[in-house]
Design an enzyme around this catalytic site. Structure first.
Site, short mmCIF file in Angstrom:
data_model
loop_
_atom_site.label_atom_id
_atom_site.label_comp_id
_atom_site.label_asym_id
_atom_site.label_seq_id
_atom_site.Cartn_x
_atom_site.Cartn_y
_atom_site.Cartn_z
N GLU A 184 0.83 -1.22 0.00
CA GLU A 184 0.00 0.00 0.00
C GLU A 184 0.86 1.26 0.00
O GLU A 184 0.80 2.08 0.92
CB GLU A 184 -0.97 -0.01 1.18
CG GLU A 184 -1.97 -1.16 1.09
CD GLU A 184 -3.16 -1.03 2.04
OE1 GLU A 184 -3.00 -0.40 3.09
OE2 GLU A 184 -4.23 -1.57 1.72
N GLU A 378 -5.43 -8.33 -1.37
CA GLU A 378 -6.14 -8.15 -0.10
C GLU A 378 -7.58 -7.80 -0.39
O GLU A 378 -7.87 -6.97 -1.26
CB GLU A 378 -5.55 -7.00 0.74
CG GLU A 378 -4.28 -7.31 1.46
CD GLU A 378 -3.84 -6.17 2.37
OE1 GLU A 378 -4.69 -5.47 2.95
OE2 GLU A 378 -2.61 -5.98 2.48
P1 P53 Z 1 -7.39 -3.42 9.23
C1 P53 Z 1 -6.65 0.85 6.41
C2 P53 Z 1 -5.94 1.08 7.57
C3 P53 Z 1 -4.76 0.41 7.81
C4 P53 Z 1 -4.27 -0.48 6.88
O1 P53 Z 1 -7.05 -3.26 7.68
C5 P53 Z 1 -4.99 -0.72 5.73
C6 P53 Z 1 -6.19 -0.07 5.49
C7 P53 Z 1 -7.06 -0.37 4.32
O2 P53 Z 1 -6.67 0.06 3.12
O3 P53 Z 1 -4.47 -1.51 4.79
C8 P53 Z 1 -4.50 -2.89 4.69
O4 P53 Z 1 -6.42 -4.40 9.77
C9 P53 Z 1 -3.17 -3.44 5.10
C10 P53 Z 1 -3.26 -4.57 6.08
C11 P53 Z 1 -4.48 -4.39 6.96
C12 P53 Z 1 -5.71 -4.43 6.10
O5 P53 Z 1 -5.68 -3.36 5.19
O6 P53 Z 1 -7.23 -2.07 9.80
O7 P53 Z 1 -2.35 -3.76 4.03
O8 P53 Z 1 -2.06 -4.62 6.78
O9 P53 Z 1 -4.55 -5.29 8.01
C13 P53 Z 1 -7.01 -4.36 6.85
O10 P53 Z 1 -8.79 -3.92 9.28
#
Ligand code: P53
Length: 479
Positions: A184, A378
């Site tokens: 990301e 993802e």
């Molecule tokens: P969680 C939002 C916030 C933080 C990470 O998120 C994020 C996102 C969404 O775009 O990115 C990804 O765990 C990331 C993962 C993460 C997943 O989204 O806050 O690549 O590490 O766990 C899901 O529900």
């Protein structure tokens, strides 16, 4: 031109995705160094930390840090991989913790124990014919690099990252065929500390700092592509975008433009990584906002000559854009990407707007823009699960979410989009990146652990485990 697919290709890579800092734990074992994510607490404080408001780079007494043990994948990877194999996984996306290989980030010699750990994990995967799909850096910058150099603010990072990636490409060249550079990468603009280890000082021009850091990451990413192609010519290396289409809130031309503009904040990174040059709209933005991006001679050539092989991306939700102040006052919470509420969509318990068709839209957008294979690395539903007395978890809501997304993914394939594979986020429950919680679960496999870190860490198959197993077995023909 690739062959028209009426359905999922035969070699489609079904699987799941985890990240070192959210799964491994063992945060100082085997010589590992401390990283940015190891400093993130849970609760409200976590959010401001992630945004780059960091008061100290030391661990504090009495604070619970969820990454330190996480779900203990470091010690339990054999058991977990056996469960992934039982579901029929064709691939597992995981990340290497930079600080296991180079504990300080700028060390001369890599840490053999760290390298050996990933050799063992890859061997275990390959034993079941599970293809490792490896992210070189998933949010975890060695803390020493933050302290000494200011992380990606500093051009010196390019060299450290190049050395790190050359080391791992060389070590695993016979085991890994799919690589990704930065997870990301566009997160850098929204949450600089978790995204790139950047602490924003009040006296600094934030945008100047962030776009300069972005340039360093983009050059580093291109050099990793170069190194990968040299060292491991049969491997493919991609970028990784936090995607999700932005819709105009109304058909007012100003809203249409606003939506394009918002998407460009993200596409900017991929335009450079995939097309090999800064897009015109970015140059205009830098000029009009008086941002001076320091580049060295040769940078542009590096970017031009070393573009990615595929576009990896995460997709959880779509967003809306508006120019109407009235509408803007109703931003949704719960995600780093704050969005206007879309009246046609329902949201998850964490306020993420559920939009399966948005996945088809996103796939088509990315395909039209880059004309390269896509890899959905993802996607998934973070939800509260209930463990019943008889040790079952009936997560029908998760099955519904995934099924709807898989149908749209197959529509995108029918639209002519080339998709290499799909890895759902957190196939085994793990620590939430955004909140640090355990109760925000994505898994097919339940992990007995709560938000305070209590629990046996026992693994329990959910209803979705058996459902996903059938989907993979039928290669998506039974949706
Ligand atoms: P969680 C939002 C916030 C933080 C990470 O998120 C994020 C996102 C969404 O775009 O990115 C990804 O765990 C990331 C993962 C993460 C997943 O989204 O806050 O690549 O590490 O766990 C899901 O529900």
């Amino acid at each position: 031109m690739s062959k028209f697919q009426s359905t999922f290709p035969e070699n489609f890579l079904w699987g799941g995705a985890i990240a070192a800092n959210q799964a491994e734990g063992a945060y100082l074992e085997g010589g590992k160094g401390l990283t940015t994510v190891d400093l993130l607490p849970t609760g409200k404080e976590r959010f401001s930390f992630m945004l780059g408001k960091v008061d100290s780079l030391k661990l504090k007494d009495g604070v619970y840090y969820p990454s330190h043990e996480a779900i203990d994948f470091y010690h339990r990877y054999k058991e977990d991989i056996a469960l992934f194999a039982e579901m029929g996984f064709k691939c597992l996306r995981l990340s290497i913790a930079w600080s296991r290989v180079f504990p300080n980030g700028d060390d001369e010699i890599p840490n053999e124990a760290g390298l050996q750990f990933y050799d063992d994990v890859f061997d275990e995967l390959l034993k079941y014919n599970i293809e490792p799909v490896v992210t070189t850096c998933h949010f975890d910058v060695p803390i020493h690099l933050v302290e000494k150099y200011g992380s990606w603010k500093n051009r010196a990072m390019i060299g450290f990252y190049e050395n790190y990636t050359r080391t791992i490409f060389d070590r695993y060249k016979n085991k890994v065929k799919y690589w990704m550079t930065f997870n990301e990468i566009n997160m850098l603009l929204h949450a600089p500390f978790i995204g790139a280890g950047i602490i924003v000082n009040e006296e600094e021009n934030k945008e100047q700092v962030l776009y300069q850091a972005a340039h360093h990451q983009l050059v580093a990413s291109a050099l990793a592509v170069k190194a990968c192609h040299e060292i491991s010519p049969n491997a493919q290396i991609g970028c990784m975008l936090a995607a999700g289409a932005t819709y105009p809130y109304t058909c007012h031309p100003n809203d249409i433009w606003e939506a394009i503009d918002k998407d460009r904040e993200s596409f900017f990174f991929i335009d450079v990584q995939s097309r090999g040059e800064y897009p015109g709209y970015a140059k205009r933005y830098f000029k009009e906002n008086n941002l001076q991006i320091a580049m060295e001679k040769g940078d542009e050539e590096i970017l031009k000559n070393n573009t990615v092989d595929y576009i990896g991306f995460s997709y959880y939700a779509s967003r809306c854009a508006s120019t109407d102040p009235e509408v803007l006052s109703q931003l949704t919470e719960g995600n780093i990407f704050a969005s206007i509420k879309n009246p046609y969509l329902k949201a998850s318990e964490w306020g993420w707007q559920i939009d399966p068709k948005g996945l088809r839209i996103t796939c088509n957008h990315l395909h039209e823009r880059y004309q390269k294979p896509l890899f959905i690395v993802e996607n998934g539903l973070g939800a509260i699960d209930v463990l019943e007395e008889d040790d079952t978890i009936s997560d029908d809501y998760r099955i519904d979410y995934l099924k709807a997304h898989f149908i749209e993914m197959s529509e995108a394939i029918k639209d002519g989009v080339e998709i290499i594979g799909y890895t759902s986020w957190g196939p085994i429950d793990l620590v939430s990146a955004g909140t640090g919680e355990m109760k925000k679960r994505y898994g097919y496999i339940y992990v007995d652990k709560d938000n305070e870190g209590k629990g046996t860490l026992r693994r329990i198959k959910k209803k979705s485990f058996y459902w996903y197993q059938q989907v993979i077995q039928a290669n998506g023909e039974n949706l």
